[in-house]
Design a protein around this motif. Structure first.
Motif, PDB file in Angstrom:
ATOM      1  N   ALA A   1      15.152   1.644  -3.926  1.00  0.00           N
ATOM      2  CA  ALA A   1      13.686   1.583  -3.987  1.00  0.00           C
ATOM      3  C   ALA A   1      13.088   2.966  -3.782  1.00  0.00           C
ATOM      4  N   ALA A   2      13.643   3.735  -2.838  1.00  0.00           N
ATOM      5  CA  ALA A   2      13.165   5.103  -2.611  1.00  0.00           C
ATOM      6  C   ALA A   2      13.413   5.963  -3.835  1.00  0.00           C
ATOM      7  N   ASN A   3      14.561   5.790  -4.481  1.00  0.00           N
ATOM      8  CA  ASN A   3      14.862   6.571  -5.689  1.00  0.00           C
ATOM      9  C   ASN A   3      13.897   6.247  -6.822  1.00  0.00           C
ATOM     10  N   GLU A   4      13.515   4.980  -6.953  1.00  0.00           N
ATOM     11  CA  GLU A   4      12.544   4.610  -7.980  1.00  0.00           C
ATOM     12  C   GLU A   4      11.202   5.305  -7.730  1.00  0.00           C
ATOM     13  N   ILE A   5      10.799   5.349  -6.491  1.00  0.00           N
ATOM     14  CA  ILE A   5       9.539   6.016  -6.144  1.00  0.00           C
ATOM     15  C   ILE A   5       9.656   7.518  -6.413  1.00  0.00           C
ATOM     16  N   ILE A   6      10.783   8.104  -6.075  1.00  0.00           N
ATOM     17  CA  ILE A   6      10.991   9.539  -6.331  1.00  0.00           C
ATOM     18  C   ILE A   6      10.958   9.823  -7.821  1.00  0.00           C
ATOM     19  N   LYS A   7      11.527   8.928  -8.626  1.00  0.00           N
ATOM     20  CA  LYS A   7      11.489   9.103 -10.093  1.00  0.00           C
ATOM     21  C   LYS A   7      10.051   9.066 -10.598  1.00  0.00           C
TER      22      LYS A   7
ATOM     23  N   VAL B   1      10.685  15.725  -1.961  1.00  0.00           N
ATOM     24  CA  VAL B   1       9.967  14.458  -1.992  1.00  0.00           C
ATOM     25  C   VAL B   1      10.528  13.594  -0.874  1.00  0.00           C
ATOM     26  N   ALA B   2       9.664  13.163   0.034  1.00  0.00           N
ATOM     27  CA  ALA B   2      10.079  12.306   1.144  1.00  0.00           C
ATOM     28  C   ALA B   2       9.394  10.954   1.011  1.00  0.00           C
ATOM     29  N   VAL B   3      10.204   9.905   1.123  1.00  0.00           N
ATOM     30  CA  VAL B   3       9.672   8.544   1.043  1.00  0.00           C
ATOM     31  C   VAL B   3       9.969   7.867   2.375  1.00  0.00           C
ATOM     32  N   GLU B   4       8.921   7.313   2.962  1.00  0.00           N
ATOM     33  CA  GLU B   4       9.057   6.590   4.224  1.00  0.00           C
ATOM     34  C   GLU B   4       8.500   5.186   4.046  1.00  0.00           C
ATOM     35  N   PHE B   5       9.259   4.202   4.466  1.00  0.00           N
ATOM     36  CA  PHE B   5       8.824   2.818   4.392  1.00  0.00           C
ATOM     37  C   PHE B   5       8.323   2.365   5.748  1.00  0.00           C
ATOM     38  N   GLN B   6       7.227   1.606   5.719  1.00  0.00           N
ATOM     39  CA  GLN B   6       6.701   1.009   6.942  1.00  0.00           C
ATOM     40  C   GLN B   6       6.533  -0.482   6.704  1.00  0.00           C
ATOM     41  N   PRO B   7       6.891  -1.282   7.682  1.00  0.00           N
ATOM     42  CA  PRO B   7       6.719  -2.724   7.497  1.00  0.00           C
ATOM     43  C   PRO B   7       5.243  -3.084   7.497  1.00  0.00           C
ATOM     44  N   ALA B   8       4.892  -4.017   6.627  1.00  0.00           N
ATOM     45  CA  ALA B   8       3.508  -4.476   6.563  1.00  0.00           C
ATOM     46  C   ALA B   8       3.253  -5.440   7.712  1.00  0.00           C
ATOM     47  N   LYS B   9       2.044  -5.395   8.229  1.00  0.00           N
ATOM     48  CA  LYS B   9       1.700  -6.270   9.358  1.00  0.00           C
ATOM     49  C   LYS B   9       1.120  -7.557   8.862  1.00  0.00           C
TER      50      LYS B   9
ATOM     51  N   VAL C   1       6.023  16.654  -1.546  1.00  0.00           N
ATOM     52  CA  VAL C   1       5.301  15.399  -1.683  1.00  0.00           C
ATOM     53  C   VAL C   1       5.825  14.446  -0.618  1.00  0.00           C
ATOM     54  N   MET C   2       4.918  13.950   0.216  1.00  0.00           N
ATOM     55  CA  MET C   2       5.279  12.990   1.249  1.00  0.00           C
ATOM     56  C   MET C   2       4.626  11.645   0.901  1.00  0.00           C
TER      57      MET C   2
ATOM     58  N   ASP D   1       0.854  -1.193   0.000  1.00  0.00           N
ATOM     59  CA  ASP D   1       0.000   0.000   0.000  1.00  0.00           C
ATOM     60  C   ASP D   1       0.883   1.234   0.000  1.00  0.00           C
ATOM     61  N   ALA D   2       0.303   2.345  -0.393  1.00  0.00           N
ATOM     62  CA  ALA D   2       1.038   3.605  -0.416  1.00  0.00           C
ATOM     63  C   ALA D   2       0.083   4.741  -0.114  1.00  0.00           C
ATOM     64  N   LEU D   3       0.610   5.746   0.547  1.00  0.00           N
ATOM     65  CA  LEU D   3      -0.139   6.963   0.847  1.00  0.00           C
ATOM     66  C   LEU D   3       0.669   8.137   0.319  1.00  0.00           C
ATOM     67  N   VAL D   4       0.092   8.895  -0.600  1.00  0.00           N
ATOM     68  CA  VAL D   4       0.770  10.027  -1.220  1.00  0.00           C
ATOM     69  C   VAL D   4       0.038  11.288  -0.814  1.00  0.00           C
TER      70      VAL D   4
END
Length: 184
Positions: free
Chosen positions: A158-164, A176-184, A144-145, A134-137
Motif C-alpha cells: 500500500a505504501a509503494n502504491e502511494i509512492i508510485k 518520500v515518506a508514507v505514514e499510516f495512522q488508524p482512523a478513529k 514529500v511526507m 484521509d491523507a495529508l501531503v
C-alpha cells in the motif's frame, strides 16, 4: 431638486477620495521610503522563517496528527505559511528598486509555491479516491511526507502504491515518506 444636489455632492466626494487614494499610492516620494523599509523587513522575516522551519521537526508535527481536526489544522498552518511567503514575495516583486533578476526570481518562486500546493491537493484527492479515509501531503523541495488515515491494513504494498502516485504526479523527489495512522 434636493435629491440631485445630494447625489452630485456624494459623487464629487467619492471621486475626490478615489483621486487622492491613487495619488497617495503612486506618489514616488512615499513609495521609495516605504519600500526601502519594507524590503529590510522582508529580508528579516525571510531569515526568521527559514530558521523557524529548520527548527521545527516536520515528522513530529505530522505524527501528532490523529483526527480530522489535526489534519485540517496542519493544512491551515501550511496554507498560512505559504500565504505569508507569497505576500513577502509579492512585496519583492512590487519593489521597483530591485533589479529585474531578483523580481523575476521572486515571481518564479510564487509560481512554484502555487504548483506545489496544487500537486499536494491533487495527491490528497487521489489517495482518498484509492479508498483511504484521509491523507495529508506535505511537499518540501525534493522531500514529500504523506500521512494516511485508514482502517485498512497497513502494508508495504500500500505504501509503494502511494509512492508510485507521488512519483507520477510530482516527478523528481529524492525522499518520500508514507505514514499510516488508524482512523478513529
Amino acid at each position: 431638486m434636493l435629491l440631485k444636489k445630494q447625489t452630485v455632492w456624494l459623487l464629487t466626494m467619492l471621486s475626490l477620495v478615489v483621486v487622492l487614494s491613487v495619488y497617495y499610492i503612486t506618489s514616488p516620494e512615499q513609495k521609495s521610503n516605504e519600500l526601502a523599509g519594507v524590503e529590510e523587513e522582508v529580508k528579516d522575516e525571510q531569515k526568521q522563517a527559514a530558521t523557524e522551519t529548520e527548527d521545527q521537526d516536520v515528522d513530529s508535527i505530522i505524527s501528532e496528527a490523529a483526527g480530522d481536526e489535526e489534519f485540517e489544522a496542519l493544512r491551515l498552518k501550511l496554507e498560512d505559511q505559504r500565504s505569508e511567503l507569497k505576500e513577502e514575495l509579492s512585496t519583492v516583486v512590487a519593489t521597483t528598486d530591485l533589479p529585474a533578476d531578483e523580481r523575476s526570481e521572486a515571481m518564479d518562486q510564487m509560481k512554484k509555491l502555487n504548483q506545489t500546493a496544487q500537486k499536494e491537493q491533487m495527491l490528497e484527492s487521489l489517495i482518498r479516491a484509492s479508498g483511504y479515509e484521509d491523507a495529508l501531503v506535505r511537499a518540501d523541495g525534493e522531500q514529500v511526507m504523506i500521512t494516511v488515515k485508514s482502517d485498512k491494513e497497513h502494508s508495504k504494498a500500500a505504501a509503494n502504491e502511494i509512492i508510485k502516485m507521488v512519483k507520477k504526479e510530482i516527478g523528481n523527489t529524492n525522499y518520500v515518506a508514507v505514514e499510516f495512522q488508524p482512523a478513529k
